[in-house]
Design a protein around this motif. Structure first.
Motif, PDB file in Angstrom:
ATOM      1  N   ALA A   1       0.837  -1.199   0.000  1.00  0.00           N
ATOM      2  CA  ALA A   1       0.000   0.000   0.000  1.00  0.00           C
ATOM      3  C   ALA A   1       0.873   1.251   0.000  1.00  0.00           C
ATOM      4  CB  ALA A   1      -0.924   0.009   1.210  1.00  0.00           C
ATOM      5  N   PHE A   2       1.937   1.263   0.795  1.00  0.00           N
ATOM      6  CA  PHE A   2       2.848   2.403   0.808  1.00  0.00           C
ATOM      7  C   PHE A   2       3.461   2.606  -0.570  1.00  0.00           C
ATOM      8  CE2 PHE A   2       7.305   3.823   1.115  1.00  0.00           C
ATOM      9  CZ  PHE A   2       7.103   5.113   1.565  1.00  0.00           C
ATOM     10  N   LEU A   3       3.973   1.537  -1.159  1.00  0.00           N
ATOM     11  CA  LEU A   3       4.617   1.652  -2.464  1.00  0.00           C
ATOM     12  C   LEU A   3       3.629   2.058  -3.546  1.00  0.00           C
ATOM     13  CD1 LEU A   3       6.990  -1.438  -2.219  1.00  0.00           C
ATOM     14  CD2 LEU A   3       7.571   0.972  -1.894  1.00  0.00           C
ATOM     15  N   ASN A   4       2.414   1.548  -3.474  1.00  0.00           N
ATOM     16  CA  ASN A   4       1.388   1.943  -4.447  1.00  0.00           C
ATOM     17  C   ASN A   4       0.974   3.398  -4.261  1.00  0.00           C
ATOM     18  OD1 ASN A   4       1.273  -0.538  -5.759  1.00  0.00           O
ATOM     19  ND2 ASN A   4      -0.318  -1.317  -4.408  1.00  0.00           N
ATOM     20  N   ASP A   5       0.889   3.838  -3.024  1.00  0.00           N
ATOM     21  CA  ASP A   5       0.458   5.209  -2.731  1.00  0.00           C
ATOM     22  C   ASP A   5       1.446   6.267  -3.204  1.00  0.00           C
ATOM     23  OD1 ASP A   5      -1.883   4.323  -1.623  1.00  0.00           O
ATOM     24  OD2 ASP A   5      -1.287   4.674   0.450  1.00  0.00           O
ATOM     25  N   ILE A   6       2.719   5.929  -3.267  1.00  0.00           N
ATOM     26  CA  ILE A   6       3.710   6.925  -3.672  1.00  0.00           C
ATOM     27  C   ILE A   6       3.977   6.886  -5.176  1.00  0.00           C
ATOM     28  CG2 ILE A   6       4.805   7.032  -1.411  1.00  0.00           C
ATOM     29  CD1 ILE A   6       7.118   5.311  -2.603  1.00  0.00           C
ATOM     30  N   ARG A   7       3.362   5.952  -5.867  1.00  0.00           N
ATOM     31  CA  ARG A   7       3.596   5.822  -7.306  1.00  0.00           C
ATOM     32  C   ARG A   7       2.551   6.569  -8.120  1.00  0.00           C
ATOM     33  NH1 ARG A   7       7.479   3.134  -8.982  1.00  0.00           N
ATOM     34  NH2 ARG A   7       8.524   1.549  -7.825  1.00  0.00           N
ATOM     35  N   ASP A   8       3.005   7.038  -9.259  1.00  0.00           N
ATOM     36  CA  ASP A   8       2.134   7.609 -10.273  1.00  0.00           C
ATOM     37  C   ASP A   8       2.536   6.903 -11.560  1.00  0.00           C
ATOM     38  OD1 ASP A   8       0.451   9.103 -11.826  1.00  0.00           O
ATOM     39  OD2 ASP A   8       1.571  10.971 -11.627  1.00  0.00           O
ATOM     40  N   HIS A   9       1.764   5.918 -11.934  1.00  0.00           N
ATOM     41  CA  HIS A   9       2.089   5.036 -13.056  1.00  0.00           C
ATOM     42  C   HIS A   9       3.385   4.291 -12.745  1.00  0.00           C
ATOM     43  CE1 HIS A   9      -0.915   7.778 -14.646  1.00  0.00           C
ATOM     44  NE2 HIS A   9      -1.214   6.838 -15.530  1.00  0.00           N
ATOM     45  N   ASP A  10       4.423   4.486 -13.551  1.00  0.00           N
ATOM     46  CA  ASP A  10       5.665   3.731 -13.373  1.00  0.00           C
ATOM     47  C   ASP A  10       6.749   4.480 -12.615  1.00  0.00           C
ATOM     48  OD1 ASP A  10       4.640   1.547 -14.688  1.00  0.00           O
ATOM     49  OD2 ASP A  10       5.456   2.122 -16.636  1.00  0.00           O
ATOM     50  N   MET A  11       6.393   5.594 -12.001  1.00  0.00           N
ATOM     51  CA  MET A  11       7.417   6.356 -11.285  1.00  0.00           C
ATOM     52  C   MET A  11       6.944   6.719  -9.878  1.00  0.00           C
ATOM     53  SD  MET A  11       7.363  10.196 -12.790  1.00  0.00           S
ATOM     54  CE  MET A  11       6.254  11.349 -12.035  1.00  0.00           C
ATOM     55  N   ILE A  12       7.917   7.014  -9.039  1.00  0.00           N
ATOM     56  CA  ILE A  12       7.609   7.502  -7.699  1.00  0.00           C
ATOM     57  C   ILE A  12       7.287   8.979  -7.829  1.00  0.00           C
ATOM     58  CG2 ILE A  12       8.503   7.905  -5.381  1.00  0.00           C
ATOM     59  CD1 ILE A  12      10.347   5.467  -5.850  1.00  0.00           C
ATOM     60  N   ALA A  13       6.132   9.373  -7.332  1.00  0.00           N
ATOM     61  CA  ALA A  13       5.702  10.766  -7.399  1.00  0.00           C
ATOM     62  C   ALA A  13       6.235  11.513  -6.175  1.00  0.00           C
ATOM     63  CB  ALA A  13       4.184  10.851  -7.453  1.00  0.00           C
ATOM     64  N   PRO A  14       7.089  12.506  -6.369  1.00  0.00           N
ATOM     65  CA  PRO A  14       7.664  13.229  -5.235  1.00  0.00           C
ATOM     66  C   PRO A  14       6.613  13.798  -4.284  1.00  0.00           C
ATOM     67  CG  PRO A  14       8.830  13.808  -7.235  1.00  0.00           C
ATOM     68  CD  PRO A  14       7.646  12.985  -7.647  1.00  0.00           C
ATOM     69  N   HIS A  15       5.557  14.400  -4.819  1.00  0.00           N
ATOM     70  CA  HIS A  15       4.553  14.997  -3.935  1.00  0.00           C
ATOM     71  C   HIS A  15       3.843  13.931  -3.103  1.00  0.00           C
ATOM     72  CE1 HIS A  15       2.117  13.971  -7.485  1.00  0.00           C
ATOM     73  NE2 HIS A  15       1.081  13.965  -6.673  1.00  0.00           N
ATOM     74  N   ARG A  16       3.629  12.760  -3.660  1.00  0.00           N
ATOM     75  CA  ARG A  16       2.991  11.678  -2.888  1.00  0.00           C
ATOM     76  C   ARG A  16       3.923  11.157  -1.796  1.00  0.00           C
ATOM     77  NH1 ARG A  16      -0.343   7.963  -7.230  1.00  0.00           N
ATOM     78  NH2 ARG A  16      -1.706   9.635  -7.961  1.00  0.00           N
ATOM     79  N   MET A  17       5.205  11.025  -2.130  1.00  0.00           N
ATOM     80  CA  MET A  17       6.148  10.561  -1.116  1.00  0.00           C
ATOM     81  C   MET A  17       6.252  11.591   0.004  1.00  0.00           C
ATOM     82  SD  MET A  17      10.111   9.359  -1.318  1.00  0.00           S
ATOM     83  CE  MET A  17       9.812   7.618  -1.560  1.00  0.00           C
ATOM     84  N   ALA A  18       6.311  12.861  -0.346  1.00  0.00           N
ATOM     85  CA  ALA A  18       6.390  13.914   0.669  1.00  0.00           C
ATOM     86  C   ALA A  18       5.176  13.853   1.591  1.00  0.00           C
ATOM     87  CB  ALA A  18       6.502  15.283   0.008  1.00  0.00           C
ATOM     88  N   GLU A  19       3.996  13.633   1.024  1.00  0.00           N
ATOM     89  CA  GLU A  19       2.783  13.518   1.849  1.00  0.00           C
ATOM     90  C   GLU A  19       2.881  12.333   2.795  1.00  0.00           C
ATOM     91  OE1 GLU A  19      -0.523  13.251  -0.843  1.00  0.00           O
ATOM     92  OE2 GLU A  19      -0.335  15.348  -1.472  1.00  0.00           O
ATOM     93  N   ARG A  20       3.341  11.182   2.306  1.00  0.00           N
ATOM     94  CA  ARG A  20       3.428   9.987   3.151  1.00  0.00           C
ATOM     95  C   ARG A  20       4.456  10.152   4.258  1.00  0.00           C
ATOM     96  NH1 ARG A  20      -0.440   5.959   1.963  1.00  0.00           N
ATOM     97  NH2 ARG A  20       0.638   4.929   3.648  1.00  0.00           N
TER      98      ARG A  20
END
Length: 116
Positions: free
Chosen positions: A4-23
């Motif tokens: 769930a953590f890894l899925n939540d920070i992804r945007d398609h095939d990349m890690i989305a910086p804004h999502r990682m920052a939120e987490r």
């Protein structure tokens, strides 16, 4: 949970910086400092190999800590606030100083049963 953590920070095939920052509950500018990447590069070119490599390292550390603690929230607290024995610094501080590989090695030792 870890998925769930890894899925939540992804945007398609990349890690989305804004999502990682939120987490991680940090501002994007702090995440850029932590990843040792220019904030403008992180926002304008999040798909760049350099950005993805640094964010991937952080994600690997959080995921490894979550496997050990059994909880993503505890892993994030550990990452940000718990000094690692032998280093006297938190995982976050070590990553910010460019020593993420040492944190990963320490997590792997702990996963193998060694106490850090």
């Amino acid at each position: 949970m870890i998925a769930a953590f890894l899925n939540d920070i992804r945007d398609h095939d990349m890690i989305a910086p804004h999502r990682m920052a939120e987490r991680l509950r940090v501002p994007l500018a702090q995440l850029a400092r932590l990843a040792r990447v220019n904030r403008n590069t992180m926002t304008a070119r999040p798909e760049s190999p350099a950005v993805q490599a640094k964010l991937g390292e952080i994600a690997r550390i959080i995921a490894g800590a979550a496997q050990l603690t059994g909880d993503e929230g505890k892993a994030i607290i550990w990452f940000r606030h718990q000094p690692i024995a032998g280093f006297g610094k938190t995982a976050e501080e070590l990553v910010e100083q460019g020593h993420g590989a040492l944190v990963i090695e320490d997590l792997e030792r702990m996963a193998d049963g060694a106490y850090s």
